[in-house]
Write an enzyme that holds these catalytic residues in place. Sequence first.
Site, PDB file in Angstrom:
ATOM      1  N   LYS A 130     -15.123  12.696  15.688  1.00 49.92           N
ATOM      2  CA  LYS A 130     -14.881  11.958  14.449  1.00 49.92           C
ATOM      3  C   LYS A 130     -13.552  11.201  14.594  1.00 49.92           C
ATOM      4  O   LYS A 130     -12.478  11.775  14.430  1.00 49.92           O
ATOM      5  CB  LYS A 130     -14.832  12.960  13.288  1.00 49.92           C
ATOM      6  CG  LYS A 130     -15.025  12.353  11.934  1.00 49.92           C
ATOM      7  CD  LYS A 130     -13.882  11.627  11.513  1.00 49.92           C
ATOM      8  CE  LYS A 130     -12.966  11.580  10.482  1.00 49.92           C
ATOM      9  NZ  LYS A 130     -12.385  10.236  10.314  1.00 49.92           N
ATOM     10  N   GLY A 166      -3.330  14.767  13.618  1.00 52.38           N
ATOM     11  CA  GLY A 166      -3.146  13.899  12.460  1.00 52.38           C
ATOM     12  C   GLY A 166      -1.942  14.337  11.653  1.00 52.38           C
ATOM     13  O   GLY A 166      -0.981  14.897  12.197  1.00 52.38           O
ATOM     14  N   SER A 167      -2.013  14.107  10.359  1.00 48.11           N
ATOM     15  CA  SER A 167      -0.858  14.367   9.500  1.00 48.11           C
ATOM     16  C   SER A 167      -0.692  15.863   9.202  1.00 48.11           C
ATOM     17  O   SER A 167      -1.634  16.654   9.354  1.00 48.11           O
ATOM     18  CB  SER A 167      -1.024  13.604   8.184  1.00 48.11           C
ATOM     19  OG  SER A 167      -2.138  14.099   7.499  1.00 48.11           O
ATOM     20  N   GLY A 197      -3.662  18.501   8.534  1.00 52.23           N
ATOM     21  CA  GLY A 197      -3.700  19.541   9.576  1.00 52.23           C
ATOM     22  C   GLY A 197      -3.626  20.936   8.976  1.00 52.23           C
ATOM     23  O   GLY A 197      -4.374  21.833   9.365  1.00 52.23           O
ATOM     24  N   GLU A 248      -2.541  19.356  16.122  1.00 53.23           N
ATOM     25  CA  GLU A 248      -1.279  18.704  16.463  1.00 53.23           C
ATOM     26  C   GLU A 248      -0.922  17.821  15.282  1.00 53.23           C
ATOM     27  O   GLU A 248      -1.733  16.988  14.862  1.00 53.23           O
ATOM     28  CB  GLU A 248      -1.439  17.822  17.713  1.00 53.23           C
ATOM     29  CG  GLU A 248      -1.637  18.591  19.001  1.00 53.23           C
ATOM     30  CD  GLU A 248      -0.463  19.472  19.375  1.00 53.23           C
ATOM     31  OE1 GLU A 248       0.655  19.235  18.873  1.00 53.23           O
ATOM     32  OE2 GLU A 248      -0.678  20.415  20.153  1.00 53.23           O
ATOM     33  N   CYS A 252       3.799  10.583  17.540  1.00 47.17           N
ATOM     34  CA  CYS A 252       4.295  11.847  16.993  1.00 47.17           C
ATOM     35  C   CYS A 252       5.471  12.366  17.811  1.00 47.17           C
ATOM     36  O   CYS A 252       6.209  13.235  17.358  1.00 47.17           O
ATOM     37  CB  CYS A 252       3.187  12.881  16.873  1.00 47.17           C
ATOM     38  SG  CYS A 252       2.166  12.973  18.316  1.00 47.17           S
ATOM     39  N   GLN A 306       0.690   2.280   5.731  1.00 47.36           N
ATOM     40  CA  GLN A 306       1.784   2.751   6.589  1.00 47.36           C
ATOM     41  C   GLN A 306       3.033   1.889   6.382  1.00 47.36           C
ATOM     42  O   GLN A 306       4.155   2.397   6.349  1.00 47.36           O
ATOM     43  CB  GLN A 306       1.342   2.739   8.062  1.00 47.36           C
ATOM     44  CG  GLN A 306       2.386   3.270   9.025  1.00 47.36           C
ATOM     45  CD  GLN A 306       2.762   4.731   8.777  1.00 47.36           C
ATOM     46  OE1 GLN A 306       1.899   5.591   8.684  1.00 47.36           O
ATOM     47  NE2 GLN A 306       4.056   5.006   8.638  1.00 47.36           N
TER      48      GLN A 306
HETATM   49  P1  ADP Z   1      -3.108   9.623   8.714  1.00 44.91           P
HETATM   50  O1  ADP Z   1      -2.461   9.744   7.373  1.00 44.91           O
HETATM   51  O2  ADP Z   1      -2.174   9.312   9.802  1.00 44.91           O
HETATM   52  O3  ADP Z   1      -4.331   8.768   8.732  1.00 44.91           O
HETATM   53  P2  ADP Z   1      -4.751  11.976   8.546  1.00 44.91           P
HETATM   54  O4  ADP Z   1      -4.340  13.374   8.812  1.00 44.91           O
HETATM   55  O5  ADP Z   1      -5.138  11.593   7.185  1.00 44.91           O
HETATM   56  O6  ADP Z   1      -3.554  11.099   9.096  1.00 44.91           O
HETATM   57  O7  ADP Z   1      -5.919  11.558   9.517  1.00 44.91           O
HETATM   58  C1  ADP Z   1      -6.154  12.114  10.796  1.00 44.91           C
HETATM   59  C2  ADP Z   1      -7.640  12.328  10.951  1.00 44.91           C
HETATM   60  O8  ADP Z   1      -8.062  13.310  10.023  1.00 44.91           O
HETATM   61  C3  ADP Z   1      -8.501  11.091  10.661  1.00 44.91           C
HETATM   62  O9  ADP Z   1      -9.591  11.061  11.558  1.00 44.91           O
HETATM   63  C4  ADP Z   1      -8.952  11.332   9.263  1.00 44.91           C
HETATM   64  O10 ADP Z   1     -10.161  10.682   8.942  1.00 44.91           O
HETATM   65  C5  ADP Z   1      -9.161  12.832   9.274  1.00 44.91           C
HETATM   66  N1  ADP Z   1      -9.146  13.468   7.931  1.00 44.91           N
HETATM   67  C6  ADP Z   1      -8.584  13.015   6.796  1.00 44.91           C
HETATM   68  N2  ADP Z   1      -8.777  13.865   5.783  1.00 44.91           N
HETATM   69  C7  ADP Z   1      -9.491  14.904   6.266  1.00 44.91           C
HETATM   70  C8  ADP Z   1      -9.998  16.123   5.717  1.00 44.91           C
HETATM   71  N3  ADP Z   1      -9.811  16.447   4.447  1.00 44.91           N
HETATM   72  N4  ADP Z   1     -10.676  16.960   6.544  1.00 44.91           N
HETATM   73  C9  ADP Z   1     -10.843  16.668   7.834  1.00 44.91           C
HETATM   74  N5  ADP Z   1     -10.409  15.541   8.415  1.00 44.91           N
HETATM   75  C10 ADP Z   1      -9.727  14.662   7.658  1.00 44.91           C
END
Ligand code: ADP
Length: 480
Positions: free
Chosen positions: A174, A227-228, A232, A249, A283, A330
Amino acid sequence: MTEPVHRNFIGGSWREGADARPNINPSDTTDVIGRYAQAATGDVADAIAAAAKAFETWQFSSIQDRFDALDRIGTELLARREELGRLLSREEGKTLKEGIGEVARAGSVFKFFAGECLRIPGELLASTRPGVTVEVTREPVGVVGMITPWNFPIAIPAWKIAPALCYGNTVLFKPAELVPGCAWALTEIISRAGLPPGVFNLVMGKGAVVGEALVASPAVSAISFTGSVATGQSVVAKATARGAKVQVEMGGKNPLVVLDDADLEIAANCALNGAYFSTGQRCTASSRLIVTQGVHDRFVAALKQKLEAVKVGHALEPATDIGPVVDDKQLAQDLSYLDIGRKEGAKLAFGGRRLERSTPGFYLEPALFTDSAPGMRINQEEIFGPVASVIRVRDFDEALAVANGVPFGLSAGIVTTSLKHAAAFRRRSQAGMVMVNVPTAGVDYHVPFGGRKSSSYGPREQGRYAMDFYTTVKTAYIAP
Ligand code: ADP
């Protein structure tokens, strides 16, 4: 005529989604790269079922077949690095040089794990019981869900997908919403690599729909997320609650310490590269420049001189050093932290203005704060943009304490000619990766990657250490 939608890849077939999303170039928002399918809940369920079915046989597949597939993928990525690097820079906004380098990196990762297929280790030990032998082997975990961010659209997917397949797992991939182009191109290459249907599946779509579904499904044995911090942490909570294996991470607030005895040219170059290249959207970026008082003014002057020469522009223009910020959201975050920094009393010593270029894009001048204090929000929270702040300290001990004084612990750097201080920093830094006289960002692909504290959770990624996440250990006792 509208261009066909790039479809998801589920159970060996290309499939339309619930709808499609345009992929916009952050260097030129009039440039639409393509339209990409957004998986519906039913698509995700089918992909999970296909991956579970494929695992029944793929887990017993020959390591030669796995080697061949991974090697083929790696070869094609390396051969097409210029073309795919262009696509990467067009959709993400890092410079063409960085884009091409990242595709080559992804190719090398696949090549590395092709080799690892042939080196899956085990152990044979004597038992405490006479006549019995103990055998310890590595087996695949099962169906692995991968949720990836936009800042490394092909390298991060590669360093999750390659080890997963190497050790006999099946994959649900994904990608981030902002960068489906590289994900789709990588999938297209993987679709021709000779893997059985269902072993690898692409499910593009929203995090709240596709990501959540992967994290929630009992058929998905393991989740690897980058991701964030907020997402995370929620992924860890949900995945561990149902007993899934999980690796995440997240962010960083990485320090670069510069001591009085540093080579000033190395220090300024490490800061420039670590804080601002890839628009600071790494990161491992050095967002805190912790400088001892004897070299402080000279360091700030040297860095400002380098920043004057930096060209911010369209990612695909050869003269560009720093491309645009990835999107409007961003950019708004970066600008808001610039505001916060000023209000907290830090001095904006360079940059920080929005820039106009010949194409409409999210251009931001690299920004440098000085006179900042360790406790300020700009020195505690991840900004994820081309923004760094200088913190003046007395000596090595204070530098180390400030370096460690954040909730994160991904990468930490020091620039010094002192063997003693370099050694003490390596040992006492609370980061997963320590850099001596090299930038905090920029890592090799054959060694472990990961952090401590709020930066990471679970086993390390990359290199041989990836095996700890993508395999589970079996202990067998054998009597004749
Ligand atoms: P950013 O703010 O940098 O986009 P995110 O953590 O939101 O960071 O995104 C990182 C990844 O996690 C993306 O692929 C995003 O679609 C996915 N993501 C966002 N929200 C969720 C969630 N609730 N559960 C699982 N994956 C998610």
